[in-house]
Write a protein that holds these residues in place. Sequence first.
Motif, PDB file in Angstrom:
ATOM      1  N   GLY A  98     -17.087  -4.923 -11.055  1.00 12.81           N
ATOM      2  CA  GLY A  98     -18.170  -4.004 -11.394  1.00 12.81           C
ATOM      3  C   GLY A  98     -19.396  -4.660 -11.961  1.00 12.81           C
ATOM      4  N   ALA A  99     -19.562  -5.975 -11.733  1.00 17.86           N
ATOM      5  CA  ALA A  99     -20.744  -6.659 -12.233  1.00 17.86           C
ATOM      6  C   ALA A  99     -22.007  -5.968 -11.734  1.00 17.86           C
ATOM      7  N   LEU A 100     -22.020  -5.669 -10.452  1.00 15.64           N
ATOM      8  CA  LEU A 100     -23.074  -4.876  -9.834  1.00 15.64           C
ATOM      9  C   LEU A 100     -22.404  -3.771  -9.037  1.00 15.64           C
ATOM     10  N   GLY A 101     -23.106  -2.657  -8.887  1.00 19.33           N
ATOM     11  CA  GLY A 101     -22.517  -1.583  -8.108  1.00 19.33           C
ATOM     12  C   GLY A 101     -23.381  -0.347  -8.124  1.00 19.33           C
ATOM     13  N   PHE A 102     -22.820   0.725  -7.565  1.00 15.65           N
ATOM     14  CA  PHE A 102     -23.555   1.982  -7.533  1.00 15.65           C
ATOM     15  C   PHE A 102     -22.578   3.140  -7.494  1.00 15.65           C
ATOM     16  N   SER A 103     -23.092   4.309  -7.804  1.00 10.58           N
ATOM     17  CA  SER A 103     -22.310   5.534  -7.725  1.00 10.58           C
ATOM     18  C   SER A 103     -22.919   6.431  -6.665  1.00 10.58           C
ATOM     19  N   GLY A 104     -22.053   7.052  -5.851  1.00 12.15           N
ATOM     20  CA  GLY A 104     -22.518   7.931  -4.784  1.00 12.15           C
ATOM     21  C   GLY A 104     -21.585   9.093  -4.590  1.00 12.15           C
ATOM     22  N   ALA A 105     -21.684   9.698  -3.438  1.00 12.99           N
ATOM     23  CA  ALA A 105     -20.874  10.884  -3.150  1.00 12.99           C
ATOM     24  C   ALA A 105     -19.384  10.577  -3.166  1.00 12.99           C
ATOM     25  N   ASN A 106     -19.030   9.345  -2.862  1.00 16.72           N
ATOM     26  CA  ASN A 106     -17.612   8.965  -2.812  1.00 16.72           C
ATOM     27  C   ASN A 106     -17.138   8.257  -4.078  1.00 16.72           C
ATOM     28  N   GLY A 107     -17.918   8.362  -5.153  1.00 13.16           N
ATOM     29  CA  GLY A 107     -17.510   7.763  -6.408  1.00 13.16           C
ATOM     30  C   GLY A 107     -18.135   6.411  -6.656  1.00 13.16           C
ATOM     31  N   ARG A 108     -17.499   5.628  -7.493  1.00 16.95           N
ATOM     32  CA  ARG A 108     -18.032   4.338  -7.905  1.00 16.95           C
ATOM     33  C   ARG A 108     -17.729   3.264  -6.879  1.00 16.95           C
ATOM     34  N   VAL A 109     -18.766   2.483  -6.531  1.00 18.39           N
ATOM     35  CA  VAL A 109     -18.646   1.372  -5.590  1.00 18.39           C
ATOM     36  C   VAL A 109     -19.059   0.103  -6.323  1.00 18.39           C
ATOM     37  N   GLU A 141     -26.485   7.584  -6.049  1.00 18.66           N
ATOM     38  CA  GLU A 141     -27.021   8.436  -7.102  1.00 18.66           C
ATOM     39  C   GLU A 141     -27.508   7.597  -8.277  1.00 18.66           C
ATOM     40  N   SER A 142     -26.897   6.438  -8.459  1.00 21.13           N
ATOM     41  CA  SER A 142     -27.316   5.496  -9.496  1.00 21.13           C
ATOM     42  C   SER A 142     -26.847   4.109  -9.112  1.00 21.13           C
ATOM     43  N   THR A 143     -27.524   3.112  -9.648  1.00 17.76           N
ATOM     44  CA  THR A 143     -27.121   1.725  -9.405  1.00 17.76           C
ATOM     45  C   THR A 143     -27.206   0.966 -10.717  1.00 17.76           C
ATOM     46  N   GLY A 144     -26.227   0.095 -10.985  1.00 15.38           N
ATOM     47  CA  GLY A 144     -26.208  -0.515 -12.303  1.00 15.38           C
ATOM     48  C   GLY A 144     -25.434  -1.802 -12.408  1.00 15.38           C
ATOM     49  N   MET A 145     -25.306  -2.269 -13.659  1.00 11.49           N
ATOM     50  CA  MET A 145     -24.628  -3.518 -13.974  1.00 11.49           C
ATOM     51  C   MET A 145     -23.684  -3.297 -15.149  1.00 11.49           C
ATOM     52  N   HIS A 146     -22.678  -4.165 -15.239  1.00  9.44           N
ATOM     53  CA  HIS A 146     -21.723  -4.109 -16.345  1.00  9.44           C
ATOM     54  C   HIS A 146     -21.519  -5.509 -16.907  1.00  9.44           C
ATOM     55  N   PHE A 147     -21.504  -5.597 -18.236  1.00  6.33           N
ATOM     56  CA  PHE A 147     -21.431  -6.885 -18.917  1.00  6.33           C
ATOM     57  C   PHE A 147     -20.225  -6.937 -19.843  1.00  6.33           C
ATOM     58  N   ALA A 148     -19.645  -8.110 -19.962  1.00  6.97           N
ATOM     59  CA  ALA A 148     -18.576  -8.341 -20.936  1.00  6.97           C
ATOM     60  C   ALA A 148     -19.245  -8.593 -22.282  1.00  6.97           C
ATOM     61  N   MET A 149     -19.173  -7.631 -23.185  1.00  6.80           N
ATOM     62  CA  MET A 149     -19.919  -7.726 -24.434  1.00  6.80           C
ATOM     63  C   MET A 149     -19.505  -8.943 -25.255  1.00  6.80           C
ATOM     64  N   GLY A 150     -18.214  -9.279 -25.221  1.00  8.28           N
ATOM     65  CA  GLY A 150     -17.730 -10.414 -26.007  1.00  8.28           C
ATOM     66  C   GLY A 150     -18.314 -11.742 -25.588  1.00  8.28           C
ATOM     67  N   SER A 151     -18.888 -11.827 -24.379  1.00  5.06           N
ATOM     68  CA  SER A 151     -19.464 -13.091 -23.908  1.00  5.06           C
ATOM     69  C   SER A 151     -20.726 -13.469 -24.657  1.00  5.06           C
ATOM     70  N   GLU A 191     -26.825   1.908 -15.984  1.00  7.56           N
ATOM     71  CA  GLU A 191     -27.067   2.401 -14.633  1.00  7.56           C
ATOM     72  C   GLU A 191     -28.403   3.122 -14.578  1.00  7.56           C
ATOM     73  N   VAL A 192     -29.159   2.865 -13.511  1.00  8.93           N
ATOM     74  CA  VAL A 192     -30.441   3.523 -13.276  1.00  8.93           C
ATOM     75  C   VAL A 192     -30.217   4.599 -12.227  1.00  8.93           C
ATOM     76  N   THR A 193     -30.622   5.831 -12.542  1.00  7.28           N
ATOM     77  CA  THR A 193     -30.350   6.950 -11.649  1.00  7.28           C
ATOM     78  C   THR A 193     -31.520   7.223 -10.706  1.00  7.28           C
ATOM     79  N   GLY A 194     -31.191   7.890  -9.592  1.00  2.51           N
ATOM     80  CA  GLY A 194     -32.212   8.384  -8.677  1.00  2.51           C
ATOM     81  C   GLY A 194     -32.906   7.333  -7.850  1.00  2.51           C
ATOM     82  N   THR A 195     -32.324   6.145  -7.712  1.00  2.89           N
ATOM     83  CA  THR A 195     -32.962   5.072  -6.959  1.00  2.89           C
ATOM     84  C   THR A 195     -31.900   4.135  -6.388  1.00  2.89           C
ATOM     85  N   PRO A 196     -32.140   3.569  -5.218  1.00  2.00           N
ATOM     86  CA  PRO A 196     -31.189   2.598  -4.661  1.00  2.00           C
ATOM     87  C   PRO A 196     -31.356   1.197  -5.236  1.00  2.00           C
ATOM     88  N   SER A 197     -32.352   1.016  -6.102  1.00  2.00           N
ATOM     89  CA  SER A 197     -32.681  -0.328  -6.578  1.00  2.00           C
ATOM     90  C   SER A 197     -32.697  -0.395  -8.089  1.00  2.00           C
TER      91      SER A 197
END
Length: 678
Positions: free
Chosen positions: A77-88, A139-149, A227-233
């Motif tokens: 989940g470092a990079l990904g997006f959410s859509g009609a079929n859930g989280r990618v 519907e949204s595209t975003g990033m996830h970080f390991a906070m402990g890093s 995650e940033v909503t309403g944009t593919p970028s």
Amino acid sequence: MIALRSRRLFPPLAALVLVATSLTVGPASATPAVKYHDGAGTITLTTSAYQVTVAKRRFQITTRRAGRTVLATTDTGALGFSGANGRVTATDVRKSAWSHGVLSLRVGTTDAKATLAVKITPSADRYRLESTVQGATPESTGMHFAMGSAGHWYGHGEASTDAGGPYTDQPWPLDSGKVADDAFGPASYQMVDPFWFTQSAAGIWFDTQDLMKVSLGKDKPGVAGMEVTGTPSLAATFFVEKTPKAVYDDYIGITGKPAKSDAEAYQYETPLWNSWAQFYTNVDQASFLDYVHRLHDAGVPGHTMSLDDGWMSHYGDFTFNGKFPDPKAMSDEVHSLGYKFGLWVTLWINLDADNYKVAADKGYLLKSKDDPSQPCTVTWWNGKAGIVDLGNPDARAWYEGQLKALQQKYGVDGFKFDTRFYDETCAPASGYTANDYVKLGAQLTDEFDQQGVGVRIHWTGSQKYGFVTREIDKGTDWKSLQAAIHQSLAISTIGYPFVETDMVGGSEGQPPPSKEVLIRWAQAAAAMPLVYSSTSPVRVYDYVNKKWVDYDADTAKLYAKALDVHKRLTPYIERQVRRTLNTGDPIMQPLFFAFPSDQASYTVGDEWLLGDSLLAAPLLSAGTSRDVHLPPGAWYDVARGKVVHGDLKAYPTDLGTLPLFVRMGTADTKSLIGALRH
């Protein structure tokens, strides 16, 4: 029973916001020499200052400085997006190219039809990442970080938490709590910016005006998700510096430093007194004047007496209701005691107001998106209303005329603008965007004296306007006081230096604060840039238990003593104001900004530096002693009149003591000791 106002009732997408339309990265972003290496399992970009490694097979981005990891995404989940079929989520690098200083990647995802087009562009002390979804409609595209890093986390601004934030809770550092906000954006009522920085001196800025969904340890323990909503970028800048303060400086290089301070010099010296927590809307002329006289007779300093909500005949009509039989005499009496007189105002006109029909007939209200022939109707804490359209010059002139008439007729000196300038359910005037309305609102409020109460303006680029920032409403207990201090630090470290807590003692419809909470709050506020007061240390009405609460005579004396400390600090605070206008530095700052090698300071949230020469360590809980952490060096203990070194255990802190320590060896050492020594 009084109807208590609460900002909790604000719709999440409608608020006060001021956004820069053009943000540029400063000289520090010059292109460095980069070594590019495409290995069997990783792609590495190496500059003289840092290294970015992309794992190919299990997509992950790791940032290192001097061989040490300072920030890493999760490996799922470092990079990904959410859509009609859930989280990618991103899976692997399928194609890569290095050309003209840009690493271009095609990244596979868990959706066989979708890929991510990723670009990484290194600069001298940062790199920019851009990601665009291809083959799907997200519907949204975003990033996830390991906070402990990255060690401890900071930034963000006012935080929503399950523990009561932002009203009675604010974790400091952020990773000490669980933060989640699905309405994080330029239209949030909370003071927030899309900027985070860490103990490891890494920083993240999302370059967006769109609504975001943010979780710091809430959705998944130890994971920060944006995650940033309403944009593919999405576009994000990652700062890689030697110290957290340097990351802050990088961000201010983008936002712009304050061009001015909206607070006049006298507003830094003594507090504004506002009637809200004292009366809520159940205020009348007699009670307001009694409030003013009791404060005056008790010798409690102040520069302005501000009448909050409760005076209008209808919301949006600039006429006094029957509770105020002679407003001019009330204003004159306030002036005769040596104070300025202020009024709470709103840009919103309720449907039952006389001004509503006038404004609607003349086309002065924002229009409905669904039916532009009709005014837009919005809901706020006081009912249903229309909003004056500041994009219409005639409407703005009409609204300004209402305020100027109050000044001329009743001797009103200034206003508390407790309103939003736009609502996203409405349509902007032709040629304007939603964000333009906040700039229009800022220009409007700048024409009047805000009397040190300020407005709530936020999001990247707002910093340069120099408004005083008042916090969101707080409760009246110890936990709320602690949240207020943490929040002032959070707001300061996203670039808003002219900060004050919520009204000393809090409000939020709770019973009045105890004597101890009120005094400790006043002491803490005394060591901040400005003081914003409401609850009288003489007498206050308890609307929960329906009775008057009379504080003892000692309460007013101790409150006045705290304000005297603040007054003696005023020349020093004025120097800090000039400094922040020159450098963009926060006035109220965490200890580790000045002492980045002092590891213990990264979790200290009940002490701070005012400027670079004064350490404040007020007691923020019940008791008469506290431990004080002093960073390396020599410090002058103001209360005990001697130079001390190192941590102080069980430091005596009776109700009359505000622990202050002057840093030895600075340009301000001598003058500060002279000002604070009894």
